[in-house]
Design an enzyme around this catalytic site. Structure first.
Site, PDB file in Angstrom:
ATOM      1  N   ARG A  27       0.839  -1.219   0.000  1.00 48.04           N
ATOM      2  CA  ARG A  27       0.000   0.000   0.000  1.00 48.04           C
ATOM      3  C   ARG A  27       0.864   1.256   0.000  1.00 48.04           C
ATOM      4  O   ARG A  27       0.490   2.287  -0.551  1.00 48.04           O
ATOM      5  CB  ARG A  27      -0.971  -0.009   1.176  1.00 48.04           C
ATOM      6  CG  ARG A  27      -0.292  -0.111   2.520  1.00 48.04           C
ATOM      7  CD  ARG A  27      -1.305  -0.213   3.642  1.00 48.04           C
ATOM      8  NE  ARG A  27      -0.671  -0.690   4.865  1.00 48.04           N
ATOM      9  CZ  ARG A  27      -1.001  -0.281   6.078  1.00 48.04           C
ATOM     10  NH1 ARG A  27      -1.959   0.592   6.259  1.00 48.04           N
ATOM     11  NH2 ARG A  27      -0.405  -0.773   7.138  1.00 48.04           N
ATOM     12  N   SER A  47      -4.674   4.669   5.922  1.00 47.29           N
ATOM     13  CA  SER A  47      -4.508   3.248   5.575  1.00 47.29           C
ATOM     14  C   SER A  47      -4.057   3.067   4.135  1.00 47.29           C
ATOM     15  O   SER A  47      -3.363   2.116   3.816  1.00 47.29           O
ATOM     16  CB  SER A  47      -5.845   2.511   5.772  1.00 47.29           C
ATOM     17  OG  SER A  47      -6.218   2.530   7.120  1.00 47.29           O
ATOM     18  N   GLU A  89     -18.993   4.498  -0.086  1.00 51.68           N
ATOM     19  CA  GLU A  89     -18.237   3.961  -1.214  1.00 51.68           C
ATOM     20  C   GLU A  89     -19.043   3.958  -2.508  1.00 51.68           C
ATOM     21  O   GLU A  89     -18.491   4.164  -3.590  1.00 51.68           O
ATOM     22  CB  GLU A  89     -17.747   2.543  -0.902  1.00 51.68           C
ATOM     23  CG  GLU A  89     -16.727   2.458   0.239  1.00 51.68           C
ATOM     24  CD  GLU A  89     -17.366   2.457   1.626  1.00 51.68           C
ATOM     25  OE1 GLU A  89     -18.617   2.406   1.715  1.00 51.68           O
ATOM     26  OE2 GLU A  89     -16.629   2.504   2.628  1.00 51.68           O
ATOM     27  N   PHE A 146     -14.440  -3.093   0.397  1.00 51.94           N
ATOM     28  CA  PHE A 146     -15.367  -1.985   0.121  1.00 51.94           C
ATOM     29  C   PHE A 146     -15.180  -1.431  -1.290  1.00 51.94           C
ATOM     30  O   PHE A 146     -15.973  -0.609  -1.746  1.00 51.94           O
ATOM     31  CB  PHE A 146     -15.184  -0.873   1.167  1.00 51.94           C
ATOM     32  CG  PHE A 146     -15.110  -1.387   2.581  1.00 51.94           C
ATOM     33  CD1 PHE A 146     -15.969  -2.391   3.000  1.00 51.94           C
ATOM     34  CD2 PHE A 146     -14.189  -0.884   3.480  1.00 51.94           C
ATOM     35  CE1 PHE A 146     -15.903  -2.894   4.289  1.00 51.94           C
ATOM     36  CE2 PHE A 146     -14.113  -1.380   4.775  1.00 51.94           C
ATOM     37  CZ  PHE A 146     -14.970  -2.391   5.188  1.00 51.94           C
ATOM     38  N   HIS A 161      -5.505  -3.724   1.664  1.00 48.54           N
ATOM     39  CA  HIS A 161      -5.929  -4.677   2.696  1.00 48.54           C
ATOM     40  C   HIS A 161      -6.675  -5.869   2.106  1.00 48.54           C
ATOM     41  O   HIS A 161      -7.626  -6.374   2.698  1.00 48.54           O
ATOM     42  CB  HIS A 161      -6.783  -3.974   3.757  1.00 48.54           C
ATOM     43  CG  HIS A 161      -6.019  -2.979   4.586  1.00 48.54           C
ATOM     44  ND1 HIS A 161      -5.312  -1.946   4.031  1.00 48.54           N
ATOM     45  CD2 HIS A 161      -5.864  -2.860   5.928  1.00 48.54           C
ATOM     46  CE1 HIS A 161      -4.754  -1.235   4.991  1.00 48.54           C
ATOM     47  NE2 HIS A 161      -5.060  -1.760   6.157  1.00 48.54           N
ATOM     48  N   ASP A 209      -8.391  -7.909  11.985  1.00 55.92           N
ATOM     49  CA  ASP A 209      -9.762  -7.411  11.802  1.00 55.92           C
ATOM     50  C   ASP A 209     -10.736  -8.531  11.430  1.00 55.92           C
ATOM     51  O   ASP A 209     -11.940  -8.408  11.626  1.00 55.92           O
ATOM     52  CB  ASP A 209      -9.813  -6.313  10.733  1.00 55.92           C
ATOM     53  CG  ASP A 209      -9.433  -4.953  11.297  1.00 55.92           C
ATOM     54  OD1 ASP A 209      -9.384  -4.825  12.536  1.00 55.92           O
ATOM     55  OD2 ASP A 209      -9.194  -4.025  10.508  1.00 55.92           O
ATOM     56  N   ARG A 224      -1.768  -4.941   3.147  1.00 50.90           N
ATOM     57  CA  ARG A 224      -1.405  -4.244   4.371  1.00 50.90           C
ATOM     58  C   ARG A 224      -0.012  -4.580   4.914  1.00 50.90           C
ATOM     59  O   ARG A 224       0.686  -3.689   5.383  1.00 50.90           O
ATOM     60  CB  ARG A 224      -2.457  -4.574   5.430  1.00 50.90           C
ATOM     61  CG  ARG A 224      -2.212  -3.863   6.736  1.00 50.90           C
ATOM     62  CD  ARG A 224      -3.148  -4.402   7.822  1.00 50.90           C
ATOM     63  NE  ARG A 224      -2.995  -3.626   9.030  1.00 50.90           N
ATOM     64  CZ  ARG A 224      -3.263  -4.087  10.252  1.00 50.90           C
ATOM     65  NH1 ARG A 224      -3.702  -5.317  10.413  1.00 50.90           N
ATOM     66  NH2 ARG A 224      -3.100  -3.322  11.303  1.00 50.90           N
TER      67      ARG A 224
END
Lengths: 281, 317
Positions: free
Chosen positions: B13, B40, B61, B86, B112, B120, B170
């Site tokens: 990322r 992020s 989104e 998303f 991610h 998560d 990530r």
């Protein structure tokens, strides 16, 4: 000053186009199309500043986005009669290999169309993006969008409505076709939405009602007023009060003709009530 | 055998963030959108340098995808940023109608992705996104393997006219591709030459494939490792050429075996050169909480799993 008689004649002609297109393929959406005839004629003939020809980016001209894509018959008719493509092409509506798909699309390269629509609730976001691109390009032209009232039941609209005022997208005029009908019945029967004026105002928009949405003079006056309200830090919402199926007596005041084509006899009656003016395609 | 080493690990990322920042300096039409995940997605540098070309959409989104489609009308090149989950499943119809079917030049940048999101858990660990995106007509699907390649891919997709799905992750992973390597959409990169088995890997699994090839080499097995950074359009030729030599193949990806790279490869081979194939991928399952390393081990997505798959496929030759 616009020639009202000419605009009314065009409106009658596009009603004929709508009925004939839908009848020929025994499918399509005449009700909402007929209800928005005056609106389309007004914005394409008098309200929007449009360049000659068609360019996807639309720099230096006003843009229009149809969110409730199922009323494609009125869109196609007015685009054709505004010079975007030959009027004869209306003959190909919903046929195989046609540029006039059941719902509007850029995919077949039909001039005048800038986004596909049909799956409801997406058009306002697209209009917002186009409006913000205009600001980034220092292009002071406006973006117009049209939405069904039932369509506002889709949640994405409210993301867009919240965003538009928060980001002061004041070069956007979103019109809601307030015919109070949707496929399964009246909007009040299916999912009552309360006061749309109160909702849009609560979300920070300037709201304007056009009570006579099927009166060309009233629509012109209202849309000109809407234009005068742009550039003042808020997006503008027009609540356009229309009658679904307007201009064909048996199609009016009911949801029954949302997505149903007239048979031969019904077509004849509809055409009798809308006598040819500019010439059929 | 060619071997690969690294001196630094970094998250892919951050490669996206660096690529986006460079685009901000070199391409005035590039604009960025984010749905409340600036940190992020490592988008700060672009935003600091080009505040007027950044749109904070908020947690919305669907609206972001529509706005991105609209921004292309007027010549902008929008890069949307949010988590892979998303960026795809949540907004599939918006992407389908307003971006893919409408042919809009939007770059959907998704962080991610996969199990390596870690603690998560499954709500955020999408393992279906490659499948969702590759099924959309005209959508390009890219899953680069390290920081350098993600940066290069980010820069390259701005020059491609059409919708692109760019998938990255990530965790910090070894940087082993050259910083100056040109990124060519749809062009596979052969990392090692081998004669016994072909290993095609994408994303985080490319490094694991290299680790596996080292261990296999010591065991006397010669593996040809190919980095498939572009899942669509797939480099059919590179795959067919390699298996023509090796006679068997292992595909490796951080994704469900249904709908992923492995299935795309199987389609090509079934049509042109039927070849024994084993799949290193998740097996029609959701993920769960845990550290990335624990998860990749539990779900069989590491060097060990690739070595086992190689041993299995060799017996089928």
């Amino acid at each position: 000053m616009p020639n009202i008689k000419e605009l009314e004649d065009l409106t009658t002609q596009v009603r004929r186009d709508i009925l004939r297109m839908v009848h020929k393929v025994n499918s399509g959406h005449p009700g909402g199309s007929l209800g928005c005839a005056e609106f389309f004629v007004s914005i394409y003939k008098e309200i929007m500043e449009r360049n000659e020809g068609f360019d996807m980016d639309g720099i230096g001209e006003d843009l229009f986005f149809l969110s409730n894509g199922h009323i494609s018959p009125i869109y196609y008719s007015v685009l054709a009669r505004s010079g975007y493509f030959p009027v004869e092409e209306l003959n190909t509506f919903r046929l195989i290999n046609s540029r006039l798909q059941g719902h509007p699309t850029t995919h077949e390269g039909l001039p005048g169309i800038r986004i596909a629509s049909g799956s409801l609730g997406q058009g306002m976001s697209v209009a917002l993006g186009a409006a913000q691109a205009k600001k980034l390009n220092n292009d002071d032209h406006l973006v117009y969008s049209l939405h069904g009232d039932g369509e506002l039941q889709e949640g994405q609209n409210w993301e867009a409505i919240m965003y538009a005022s928060a980001k002061k997208v004041d070069n956007l005029i979103s019109t809601i076709d307030l015919n109070q009908q949707q496929i399964d019945g009246s909007t009040d029967d299916v999912l009552p939405m309360g006061s749309l004026r109160a909702k849009f105002e609560a979300f920070g928009w300037t709201v304007l009602d056009i009570e006579k949405g099927n009166d060309i003079e009233a629509v012109l006056k209202g849309m000109k007023e809407a234009k005068s309200l742009t550039g003042k830090g808020k997006p503008v919402c027009v609540l356009l009060h229309t009658v679904m199926g307007n201009g064909v007596d048996f199609m009016m005041h009911t949801h029954a003709w949302h997505g149903k084509a007239p048979n031969d006899e019904q077509l004849a009656i509809g055409l009798e009530q809308n006598v040819e003016t500019l010439g059929d395609y | 055998m060619k071997t690969y080493t690294y001196t630094e690990k970094k998250d892919t990322r951050s490669g996206f963030g660096a690529g986006l920042a460079e685009l901000g300096r070199t391409n005035p039409n590039v604009v960025a959108l984010c749905a409340d995940l600036i940190g992020s997605l490592k988008m700060n540098e672009f935003i600091d340098e080009n505040p007027e070309r950044f749109y904070q959409i908020g947690i919305a989104e669907a609206n972001m995808m529509g706005i991105a489609a609209g921004l292309t009308i007027g010549g902008k090149i929008p890069f949307t940023g949010t988590f892979a989950n998303f960026s795809t499943g949540r907004v599939y119809d918006q992407i389908r109608q307003s971006i893919a079917y409408s042919g809009k030049n939007v770059k959907i940048c998704a962080s991610h992705a996969g199990l390596t999101l870690g603690e998560d858990g499954a709500t955020h660990q999408i393992l279906e996104d490659i499948g969702l995106m590759k099924m959309l007509p005209g959508m390009v699907v890219i899953n680069p393997c390290d920081y350098n390649q993600t940066k290069a891919a980010t820069i390259a997709i701005a020059d491609y006219d059409g919708p692109v799905y760019l998938r990255f992750g990530r965790p910090s992973v070894p940087i082993f591709t050259p910083a100056d390597q040109k990124f060519e959409i749809g062009k596979a990169i052969q990392l090692t030459e081998g004669t016994d088995v072909t290993i095609v890997a994408t994303g985080h699994l490319v490094w694991e494939a290299l680790e596996a090839s080292k261990a296999l080499h010591e065991a006397g097995i010669s593996a040809e490792v190919i980095n498939i950074h572009t899942i669509k359009p797939l480099d059919d030729k590179a795959i067919i050429e390699s298996v023509s030599k090796t006679g068997c193949i292992v595909t490796a990806e951080e994704h469900n075996h249904l709908g992923g790279l492995g299935e795309s490869v199987a389609r090509v081979l079934a049509q042109h050169k039927p070849t024994p194939q084993e799949f290193v991928a998740t097996n029609d399952t959701f993920g769960e909480s845990g550290t990335p390393a624990q998860l990749m081990d539990k779900y069989g997505l590491n060097s060990d799993a690739i070595q086992n798959a190689v041993k299995k496929v060799l017996k089928r030759k």
